[in-house]
Design a protein around this motif. Structure first.
Motif, PDB file in Angstrom:
ATOM      1  N   ALA A 196      20.535   7.882  40.509  1.00  0.00           N
ATOM      2  CA  ALA A 196      21.084   9.182  40.122  1.00  0.00           C
ATOM      3  C   ALA A 196      19.973  10.195  39.860  1.00  0.00           C
ATOM      4  O   ALA A 196      20.041  11.343  40.318  1.00  0.00           O
ATOM      5  N   LYS A 197      18.940   9.775  39.152  1.00  0.00           N
ATOM      6  CA  LYS A 197      17.833  10.687  38.869  1.00  0.00           C
ATOM      7  C   LYS A 197      17.094  11.043  40.157  1.00  0.00           C
ATOM      8  O   LYS A 197      16.666  12.186  40.346  1.00  0.00           O
ATOM      9  N   THR A 198      16.940  10.069  41.051  1.00  0.00           N
ATOM     10  CA  THR A 198      16.296  10.339  42.337  1.00  0.00           C
ATOM     11  C   THR A 198      17.096  11.341  43.150  1.00  0.00           C
ATOM     12  O   THR A 198      16.526  12.221  43.804  1.00  0.00           O
ATOM     13  N   THR A 199      18.413  11.216  43.107  1.00  0.00           N
ATOM     14  CA  THR A 199      19.275  12.158  43.828  1.00  0.00           C
ATOM     15  C   THR A 199      19.092  13.576  43.313  1.00  0.00           C
ATOM     16  O   THR A 199      18.951  14.524  44.099  1.00  0.00           O
ATOM     17  N   VAL A 200      19.072  13.735  41.996  1.00  0.00           N
ATOM     18  CA  VAL A 200      18.905  15.070  41.414  1.00  0.00           C
ATOM     19  C   VAL A 200      17.547  15.655  41.764  1.00  0.00           C
ATOM     20  O   VAL A 200      17.442  16.809  42.182  1.00  0.00           O
ATOM     21  N   VAL A 201      16.497  14.867  41.599  1.00  0.00           N
ATOM     22  CA  VAL A 201      15.147  15.353  41.906  1.00  0.00           C
ATOM     23  C   VAL A 201      15.014  15.696  43.391  1.00  0.00           C
ATOM     24  O   VAL A 201      14.405  16.709  43.761  1.00  0.00           O
ATOM     25  N   THR A 202      15.607  14.885  44.250  1.00  0.00           N
ATOM     26  CA  THR A 202      15.546  15.149  45.690  1.00  0.00           C
ATOM     27  C   THR A 202      16.241  16.453  46.042  1.00  0.00           C
ATOM     28  O   THR A 202      15.699  17.280  46.797  1.00  0.00           O
ATOM     29  N   VAL A 203      17.438  16.663  45.489  1.00  0.00           N
ATOM     30  CA  VAL A 203      18.183  17.891  45.788  1.00  0.00           C
ATOM     31  C   VAL A 203      17.441  19.119  45.279  1.00  0.00           C
ATOM     32  O   VAL A 203      17.308  20.127  45.991  1.00  0.00           O
ATOM     33  N   VAL A 204      16.925  19.046  44.056  1.00  0.00           N
ATOM     34  CA  VAL A 204      16.220  20.196  43.480  1.00  0.00           C
ATOM     35  C   VAL A 204      14.946  20.504  44.260  1.00  0.00           C
ATOM     36  O   VAL A 204      14.662  21.661  44.579  1.00  0.00           O
ATOM     37  N   CYS A 205      14.167  19.479  44.574  1.00  0.00           N
ATOM     38  CA  CYS A 205      12.920  19.688  45.312  1.00  0.00           C
ATOM     39  C   CYS A 205      13.184  20.201  46.728  1.00  0.00           C
ATOM     40  O   CYS A 205      12.446  21.051  47.236  1.00  0.00           O
ATOM     41  N   ALA A 206      14.234  19.673  47.367  1.00  0.00           N
ATOM     42  CA  ALA A 206      14.561  20.140  48.711  1.00  0.00           C
ATOM     43  C   ALA A 206      14.991  21.602  48.694  1.00  0.00           C
ATOM     44  O   ALA A 206      14.557  22.405  49.534  1.00  0.00           O
ATOM     45  N   ALA A 207      15.844  21.964  47.749  1.00  0.00           N
ATOM     46  CA  ALA A 207      16.275  23.364  47.644  1.00  0.00           C
ATOM     47  C   ALA A 207      15.101  24.280  47.322  1.00  0.00           C
ATOM     48  O   ALA A 207      14.977  25.379  47.886  1.00  0.00           O
ATOM     49  N   THR A 208      14.223  23.819  46.436  1.00  0.00           N
ATOM     50  CA  THR A 208      13.041  24.611  46.097  1.00  0.00           C
ATOM     51  C   THR A 208      12.117  24.753  47.303  1.00  0.00           C
ATOM     52  O   THR A 208      11.542  25.828  47.541  1.00  0.00           O
ATOM     53  N   GLY A 209      11.980  23.685  48.075  1.00  0.00           N
ATOM     54  CA  GLY A 209      11.145  23.751  49.270  1.00  0.00           C
ATOM     55  C   GLY A 209      11.676  24.745  50.285  1.00  0.00           C
ATOM     56  O   GLY A 209      10.903  25.484  50.913  1.00  0.00           O
TER      57      GLY A 209
ATOM     58  N   TYR B  19       7.693  17.904  52.743  1.00  0.00           N
ATOM     59  CA  TYR B  19       6.496  17.592  51.965  1.00  0.00           C
ATOM     60  C   TYR B  19       6.760  17.705  50.464  1.00  0.00           C
ATOM     61  O   TYR B  19       6.443  16.787  49.691  1.00  0.00           O
ATOM     62  N   LEU B  20       7.343  18.811  50.030  1.00  0.00           N
ATOM     63  CA  LEU B  20       7.570  19.014  48.605  1.00  0.00           C
ATOM     64  C   LEU B  20       8.598  18.022  48.043  1.00  0.00           C
ATOM     65  O   LEU B  20       8.465  17.556  46.913  1.00  0.00           O
ATOM     66  N   THR B  21       9.608  17.688  48.830  1.00  0.00           N
ATOM     67  CA  THR B  21      10.613  16.729  48.368  1.00  0.00           C
ATOM     68  C   THR B  21      10.000  15.349  48.174  1.00  0.00           C
ATOM     69  O   THR B  21      10.217  14.695  47.143  1.00  0.00           O
ATOM     70  N   SER B  22       9.242  14.900  49.152  1.00  0.00           N
ATOM     71  CA  SER B  22       8.597  13.588  49.029  1.00  0.00           C
ATOM     72  C   SER B  22       7.587  13.580  47.891  1.00  0.00           C
ATOM     73  O   SER B  22       7.452  12.583  47.168  1.00  0.00           O
ATOM     74  N   LEU B  23       6.885  14.692  47.716  1.00  0.00           N
ATOM     75  CA  LEU B  23       5.919  14.793  46.619  1.00  0.00           C
ATOM     76  C   LEU B  23       6.618  14.712  45.263  1.00  0.00           C
ATOM     77  O   LEU B  23       6.130  14.058  44.331  1.00  0.00           O
ATOM     78  N   GLY B  24       7.776  15.368  45.151  1.00  0.00           N
ATOM     79  CA  GLY B  24       8.518  15.312  43.907  1.00  0.00           C
ATOM     80  C   GLY B  24       9.046  13.920  43.599  1.00  0.00           C
ATOM     81  O   GLY B  24       8.935  13.437  42.461  1.00  0.00           O
ATOM     82  N   VAL B  25       9.612  13.252  44.586  1.00  0.00           N
ATOM     83  CA  VAL B  25      10.140  11.907  44.371  1.00  0.00           C
ATOM     84  C   VAL B  25       9.003  10.935  44.050  1.00  0.00           C
ATOM     85  O   VAL B  25       9.144  10.047  43.197  1.00  0.00           O
ATOM     86  N   PHE B  26       7.874  11.098  44.720  1.00  0.00           N
ATOM     87  CA  PHE B  26       6.708  10.266  44.436  1.00  0.00           C
ATOM     88  C   PHE B  26       6.260  10.450  42.984  1.00  0.00           C
ATOM     89  O   PHE B  26       5.983   9.469  42.269  1.00  0.00           O
ATOM     90  N   SER B  27       6.197  11.677  42.521  1.00  0.00           N
ATOM     91  CA  SER B  27       5.788  11.958  41.143  1.00  0.00           C
ATOM     92  C   SER B  27       6.801  11.409  40.147  1.00  0.00           C
ATOM     93  O   SER B  27       6.426  10.924  39.073  1.00  0.00           O
ATOM     94  N   MET B  28       8.087  11.475  40.494  1.00  0.00           N
ATOM     95  CA  MET B  28       9.110  10.908  39.631  1.00  0.00           C
ATOM     96  C   MET B  28       8.929   9.411  39.477  1.00  0.00           C
ATOM     97  O   MET B  28       9.071   8.854  38.377  1.00  0.00           O
ATOM     98  N   GLY B  29       8.618   8.734  40.579  1.00  0.00           N
ATOM     99  CA  GLY B  29       8.353   7.298  40.514  1.00  0.00           C
ATOM    100  C   GLY B  29       7.176   6.978  39.615  1.00  0.00           C
ATOM    101  O   GLY B  29       7.213   6.009  38.842  1.00  0.00           O
TER     102      GLY B  29
END
Length: 277
Positions: free
Chosen positions: A132-145, A181-191
């Motif tokens: 669930a947290k990964t989904t939220v971070v992915t959506v936010v980072c993708a929209a921001t990107g 790039y930004l989405t993967s970077l965000g998910v990586f940082s979340m991990g």
């Protein structure tokens, strides 16, 4: 007559069938995502980070674009000689810090306040919580990107004037590359946040992994380390955005970025199940 003499409290009450029972709502994975979404946007740091990074990107891109235009004019450059993307993504080197910060705050803020215990009580399945947290971070980072990509190229398109080159298809490719790039970077940082749990510690490790290691590997006179440096997140993101062919193309760059993100999330999930809160 006998039945009427039996007290009401002692009479057997018919059981409701399964079909008559109310259906639980708000739980499961959708409920976990909704909870994570609400928590993410109730943090004031989320809003301040997004607002500040957007303004910084706009100002920095405008300055670079205008400076490039003046330089081309001074050198009597030809119209259509400056690719929009080369200027539009120039501010990415600054705003990527905001993406890292957003993803880390989404995790480490709960460890700092102790609310992670409540989160794990509400969502006892650790895999569901991380998903669930990964989904939220992915959506936010993708929209921001998407916003950052469109904003950067849009400002560069206007500021460069007749000296710009490229069309709508180039802008679309730039936006997609920046978003991936930004989405993967965000998910990586979340991990990393799940692994380290400390905001300052996670941010330091993220900066080292994303920015420090590529510079260190490339500075050393070692073919093995140089090759390893080419497969770090920053290098893969650069190859993707620059549409490089060597040492590998965009397809491999996307695979490398996704692999880093997946490994970080899986490692964070394993440590969470072992150490819990």
């Amino acid at each position: 007559m006998t039945d009427n003499l039996v007290p009401l409290a002692g009479r057997a009450r018919p059981r409701a069938s399964n079909a008559e029972l109310p259906t639980p709502r708000g739980g499961g994975f959708p409920g976990a995502v909704s909870s994570e979404w609400s928590k993410f946007w109730t943090l004031r740091s989320t809003w301040w980070t997004l607002i500040a990074s957007t303004l910084l990107l706009a100002a920095f891109t405008a300055v670079i674009a205008l400076a490039t235009r003046l330089q081309v004019q001074a050198e009597n450059g030809q119209p259509g000689s400056v690719p929009v993307g080369s200027v539009g993504v120039s501010g990415l080197q600054l705003v990527q810090f905001a993406i890292i910060a957003l993803a880390i705050i989404a995790v480490c803020s709960e460890y700092q306040t102790g609310s992670i215990r409540s989160t794990l009580q509400w969502v006892p399945k650790r895999v569901r919580m991380i998903a669930a947290k990964t989904t939220v971070v992915t959506v936010v980072c993708a929209a921001t990107g998407i916003v950052f990509g469109l904003l950067g190229d849009g400002i560069a398109w206007i500021a460069l004037g007749p000296y710009r080159s490229g069309g709508v298809d180039d802008v679309v490719r730039d936006v997609l590359a920046v978003t991936v790039y930004l989405t993967s970077l965000g998910v990586f940082s979340m991990g990393l946040g799940f692994m380290i749990r400390s905001t300052a510690g996670t941010f330091a490790i993220a900066l080292l992994a994303v920015f420090g290691l590529p510079a260190a590997f490339q500075a050393v006179d070692s073919a093995i380390l140089n090759t390893m440096g080419q497969y770090l997140p920053l290098s893969a993101g650069g190859y993707l955005i620059d549409r490089a062919v060597e040492p590998y193309g965009p397809g491999t760059a996307v695979a490398v970025l996704v692999a880093w993100a997946v490994v970080a999330v899986v490692a964070g999930g394993v440590l969470l199940k072992r150490r819990d809160a």
